[in-house]
Design a protein around this motif. Structure first.
Motif, mmCIF file in Angstrom:
data_model
loop_
_atom_site.group_PDB
_atom_site.id
_atom_site.type_symbol
_atom_site.label_atom_id
_atom_site.label_comp_id
_atom_site.label_asym_id
_atom_site.label_seq_id
_atom_site.Cartn_x
_atom_site.Cartn_y
_atom_site.Cartn_z
ATOM 1 N N LEU A 64 -51.818 -6.444 21.987
ATOM 2 C CA LEU A 64 -50.595 -5.922 22.037
ATOM 3 C C LEU A 64 -50.670 -4.561 21.603
ATOM 4 O O LEU A 64 -49.682 -3.837 21.861
ATOM 5 C CB LEU A 64 -49.658 -6.878 21.351
ATOM 6 C CG LEU A 64 -49.200 -8.040 22.006
ATOM 7 C CD1 LEU A 64 -48.237 -8.937 21.045
ATOM 8 C CD2 LEU A 64 -48.694 -8.126 23.445
ATOM 9 N N ARG A 65 -51.319 -4.258 20.519
ATOM 10 C CA ARG A 65 -51.470 -2.673 20.102
ATOM 11 C C ARG A 65 -52.093 -1.949 21.273
ATOM 12 O O ARG A 65 -51.860 -0.772 21.331
ATOM 13 C CB ARG A 65 -52.201 -2.696 18.807
ATOM 14 C CG ARG A 65 -51.255 -3.270 17.583
ATOM 15 C CD ARG A 65 -51.780 -2.829 16.392
ATOM 16 N NE ARG A 65 -51.390 -3.723 15.264
ATOM 17 C CZ ARG A 65 -52.308 -4.543 14.783
ATOM 18 N NH1 ARG A 65 -53.370 -4.723 15.184
ATOM 19 N NH2 ARG A 65 -51.532 -5.458 13.842
ATOM 20 N N GLN A 69 -45.572 -1.969 24.744
ATOM 21 C CA GLN A 69 -44.617 -2.643 25.405
ATOM 22 C C GLN A 69 -44.085 -2.083 26.611
ATOM 23 O O GLN A 69 -43.859 -2.878 27.609
ATOM 24 C CB GLN A 69 -43.246 -2.713 24.575
ATOM 25 C CG GLN A 69 -43.695 -3.740 23.126
ATOM 26 C CD GLN A 69 -44.315 -5.242 23.617
ATOM 27 O OE1 GLN A 69 -43.728 -5.606 24.635
ATOM 28 N NE2 GLN A 69 -44.874 -5.682 22.600
ATOM 29 N N PRO A 70 -43.833 -0.746 26.808
ATOM 30 C CA PRO A 70 -43.418 -0.165 28.143
ATOM 31 C C PRO A 70 -44.340 -0.406 29.281
ATOM 32 O O PRO A 70 -43.894 -0.753 30.561
ATOM 33 C CB PRO A 70 -43.023 1.198 27.931
ATOM 34 C CG PRO A 70 -42.889 1.296 26.456
ATOM 35 C CD PRO A 70 -43.721 0.281 25.707
ATOM 36 N N ALA A 75 -45.906 -3.161 34.346
ATOM 37 C CA ALA A 75 -47.120 -4.085 35.045
ATOM 38 C C ALA A 75 -46.128 -5.279 35.446
ATOM 39 O O ALA A 75 -46.452 -5.697 36.554
ATOM 40 C CB ALA A 75 -48.049 -4.449 34.374
ATOM 41 N N GLY A 76 -45.677 -5.910 34.619
ATOM 42 C CA GLY A 76 -44.643 -7.173 34.979
ATOM 43 C C GLY A 76 -44.087 -6.898 36.057
ATOM 44 O O GLY A 76 -43.861 -7.768 37.085
ATOM 45 N N GLY A 77 -43.170 -5.630 36.197
ATOM 46 C CA GLY A 77 -42.232 -5.475 37.425
ATOM 47 C C GLY A 77 -42.919 -5.146 38.537
ATOM 48 O O GLY A 77 -42.440 -5.628 39.562
#
Length: 122
Positions: A64-65, A69-70, A75-77
């Motif tokens: 996760l580091r 997060q953005p 990528a999910g979008g």
């Protein structure tokens, strides 16, 4: 003057008569490395390919580091948009229509093709 071990052994071409363990000779069976009674007693805990419970959680945290997060949301979008595009691109395929699109809650009625009995030749 004393000659060095490398010169005495002539760079590994002939034995220099030095005793001990040489890198070119096989080790004796049953040879154990020295373990002091005063040193710590190490025990290897249960693991799977070197990952134990605490190490696995830290690997997830480090992942996760690496991906902030953005970037994950971006990528999910893109993945969601690509999946929706693929569904509506292949809506003419009967298998996609019956197995996936007809089971959607609000859009499923649009993809149900009911032929009236008078128009059905069979």
């Amino acid at each position: 003057m004393l000659r060095t071990l490398a010169r005495r052994a002539q760079y590994g071409l002939e034995s220099g008569g030095a005793r001990g363990i040489h890198p070119w000779s096989p080790r004796e069976h049953g040879y154990k490395s020295f373990k002091s009674r005063y040193g710590p007693d190490y025990k290897i805990g249960p693991h799977l390919f070197g990952l134990n419970a605490s190490n696995g959680l830290t690997a997830y945290d480090s992942l996760l580091r690496i991906l902030p997060q953005p970037q994950i949301y971006l990528a999910g979008g893109f993945g969601a948009v690509a999946g929706i595009f693929a569904l509506f691109f292949f809506d003419g395929v009967p298998r996609v229509k019956t197995d996936i699109l007809q089971k959607l809650p609000f859009v499923g009625g649009f993809y149900k093709n009911e032929v009236p009995p008078e128009d059905n030749p069979f």
